[in-house]
Enzyme design. Structure first.
Site, PDB file in Angstrom:
ATOM      1  N   ARG A  95      23.676   7.970 -24.508  1.00  0.00           N
ATOM      2  CA  ARG A  95      25.061   7.478 -24.490  1.00  0.00           C
ATOM      3  C   ARG A  95      25.268   6.245 -25.370  1.00  0.00           C
ATOM      4  NH1 ARG A  95      26.635   5.407 -20.049  1.00  0.00           N
ATOM      5  NH2 ARG A  95      24.569   5.172 -19.100  1.00  0.00           N
ATOM      6  N   LYS A 126      25.149   4.090 -29.044  1.00  0.00           N
ATOM      7  CA  LYS A 126      25.717   4.436 -30.352  1.00  0.00           C
ATOM      8  C   LYS A 126      24.711   5.191 -31.215  1.00  0.00           C
ATOM      9  CE  LYS A 126      29.132   0.748 -30.288  1.00  0.00           C
ATOM     10  NZ  LYS A 126      29.641  -0.502 -30.900  1.00  0.00           N
ATOM     11  N   MET A 127      23.447   4.753 -31.192  1.00  0.00           N
ATOM     12  CA  MET A 127      22.420   5.464 -31.949  1.00  0.00           C
ATOM     13  C   MET A 127      22.081   6.793 -31.285  1.00  0.00           C
ATOM     14  SD  MET A 127      21.017   4.368 -34.820  1.00  0.00           S
ATOM     15  CE  MET A 127      19.253   4.757 -34.791  1.00  0.00           C
ATOM     16  N   GLY A 183      12.879   4.364 -32.384  1.00  0.00           N
ATOM     17  CA  GLY A 183      13.704   3.487 -33.209  1.00  0.00           C
ATOM     18  C   GLY A 183      13.902   2.137 -32.572  1.00  0.00           C
ATOM     19  N   THR A 233      13.033  -1.576 -31.665  1.00  0.00           N
ATOM     20  CA  THR A 233      12.251  -2.656 -32.248  1.00  0.00           C
ATOM     21  C   THR A 233      11.995  -3.738 -31.198  1.00  0.00           C
ATOM     22  OG1 THR A 233      14.216  -3.837 -33.044  1.00  0.00           O
ATOM     23  CG2 THR A 233      13.217  -2.221 -34.533  1.00  0.00           C
ATOM     24  N   ALA A 283       9.717   3.243 -36.146  1.00  0.00           N
ATOM     25  CA  ALA A 283      10.397   2.833 -37.371  1.00  0.00           C
ATOM     26  C   ALA A 283      11.370   1.692 -37.071  1.00  0.00           C
ATOM     27  CB  ALA A 283      11.151   4.012 -37.976  1.00  0.00           C
ATOM     28  N   PRO A 284      11.140   0.510 -37.652  1.00  0.00           N
ATOM     29  CA  PRO A 284      12.102  -0.580 -37.499  1.00  0.00           C
ATOM     30  C   PRO A 284      13.484  -0.213 -38.027  1.00  0.00           C
ATOM     31  CG  PRO A 284      10.031  -1.417 -38.345  1.00  0.00           C
ATOM     32  CD  PRO A 284       9.940   0.085 -38.386  1.00  0.00           C
ATOM     33  N   HIS A 301      23.481  -8.304 -37.950  1.00  0.00           N
ATOM     34  CA  HIS A 301      23.654  -7.157 -37.068  1.00  0.00           C
ATOM     35  C   HIS A 301      24.809  -7.395 -36.093  1.00  0.00           C
ATOM     36  CE1 HIS A 301      19.659  -5.989 -38.521  1.00  0.00           C
ATOM     37  NE2 HIS A 301      19.907  -4.790 -38.037  1.00  0.00           N
ATOM     38  N   LYS A 306      22.972  -6.477 -30.335  1.00  0.00           N
ATOM     39  CA  LYS A 306      21.541  -6.341 -30.618  1.00  0.00           C
ATOM     40  C   LYS A 306      20.761  -7.378 -29.811  1.00  0.00           C
ATOM     41  CE  LYS A 306      18.232  -5.939 -34.433  1.00  0.00           C
ATOM     42  NZ  LYS A 306      17.681  -4.688 -33.896  1.00  0.00           N
ATOM     43  N   GLY A 328      13.778  -5.920 -36.340  1.00  0.00           N
ATOM     44  CA  GLY A 328      12.515  -5.302 -36.703  1.00  0.00           C
ATOM     45  C   GLY A 328      12.406  -5.091 -38.202  1.00  0.00           C
TER      46      GLY A 328
END
Length: 264
Positions: A10, A12-13, A97, A99, A123-124, A153, A157, A163
């Site tokens: 749920r 955003k990413m 994903g 970080t 992966a940062p 950002h 965050k 990261g």
């Protein structure tokens, strides 16, 4: 067909990852991990794709209920670490994903992946442009010793620096001799004004509404500056990298940190 579980659907990413998976003929969403709405279906949420995958609020219950190949984790450092360890215990390959892992946590996960002979990708940044920006910065650092990193950002965050910024600094460290930058008698009249210090280079973090993910690496030398900059204006920019990581993690038997290690 690669069977995928998404943690953080749920967010955003996470929601963008669901939309990406829906479009891929070789991917199948089999479940989602979320701290709410256990038993619901993805299609029950108007803002999410019309998919039948079930929400689970307990990772072990989820892994015992469905057969999966890959866990895509887009949550927080705390949960991402737990999810990655648990996935490895179940023989499921994590693509992470999140970080903010500590060096000790990364080493533990690296050792665990090697012991289990199970691939992991952390992966940062999943944006291919950002990965290239980091590689260009490493190349430039061979010729420019003075450098500062500015990352920007959104204000939701959790970790600072990002990261991506930390990874960029690490890549620069690999080729740059330690140097304390600025005037030798420099003083901060307000603590933190010069940013974080890594090997003498500075990192500055900005957090504002309206931003997504942005970074510039500024190099200085006599009579010139070189700025390498990348901007992600929408989270869709990360999905090419997520798909790339899913495809590659199926072929790995170790932990790989950084998407650049998957590029030719």
């Amino acid at each position: 067909m690669t069977r995928v579980i998404v943690a953080g659907p749920r967010g955003k990413m996470g929601s963008e990852a669901l939309r990406m998976i829906e479009k891929q003929e070789d991917l199948e969403l089999v479940a989602c991990l979320d701290h709410k709405y256990a038993g619901s279906q993805v299609k029950d949420f108007d803002e999410l794709p019309h998919l039948d995958a079930t929400f689970y609020d307990d990772i072990q219950t989820c892994f015992n209920a469905v057969s999966a190949d890959v866990l895509v984790d887009l949550t927080t450092p705390e949960y991402g670490y737990i999810h990655t360890k648990t996935a490895l215990e179940y023989g499921i390959r994590p693509v992470v994903g999140t970080t903010g892992f500590t060096d000790e946590q990364l080493q533990e996960l690296t050792d665990m992946a090697e012991d289990k002979e199970t691939g992991v990708v952390i992966a940062p940044n999943f944006a291919l442009g950002a990965v290239l920006m980091m590689q260009f910065a490493k190349w430039a650092a061979k010729y420019f010793q003075d450098v500062e990193i500015i990352e920007k950002h959104h204000d939701k965050k959790l970790d600072a620096p990002s990261g991506t910024a930390a990874k960029t600094a690490q890549l620069i460290q690999d080729v740059r001799e330690t140097k304390k930058q600025g005037h030798p008698d420099e003083k901060e009249t307000i603590m933190g004004a010069r940013g974080a210090d890594i090997d003498g280079m500075k990192i500055h973090s900005m957090r504002l509404p309206g931003l997504v993910a942005h970074q510039e690496v500024v190099f200085g030398s006599n009579g010139e500056n070189l700025t390498i900059k990348h901007d992600s204006f929408h989270r869709e920019s990360f999905m090419t990298g997520v798909k790339l990581a899913i495809d590659h993690v199926m072929k790995l038997d170790i932990l790989v940190y950084g998407l650049e290690n998957l590029l030719e």
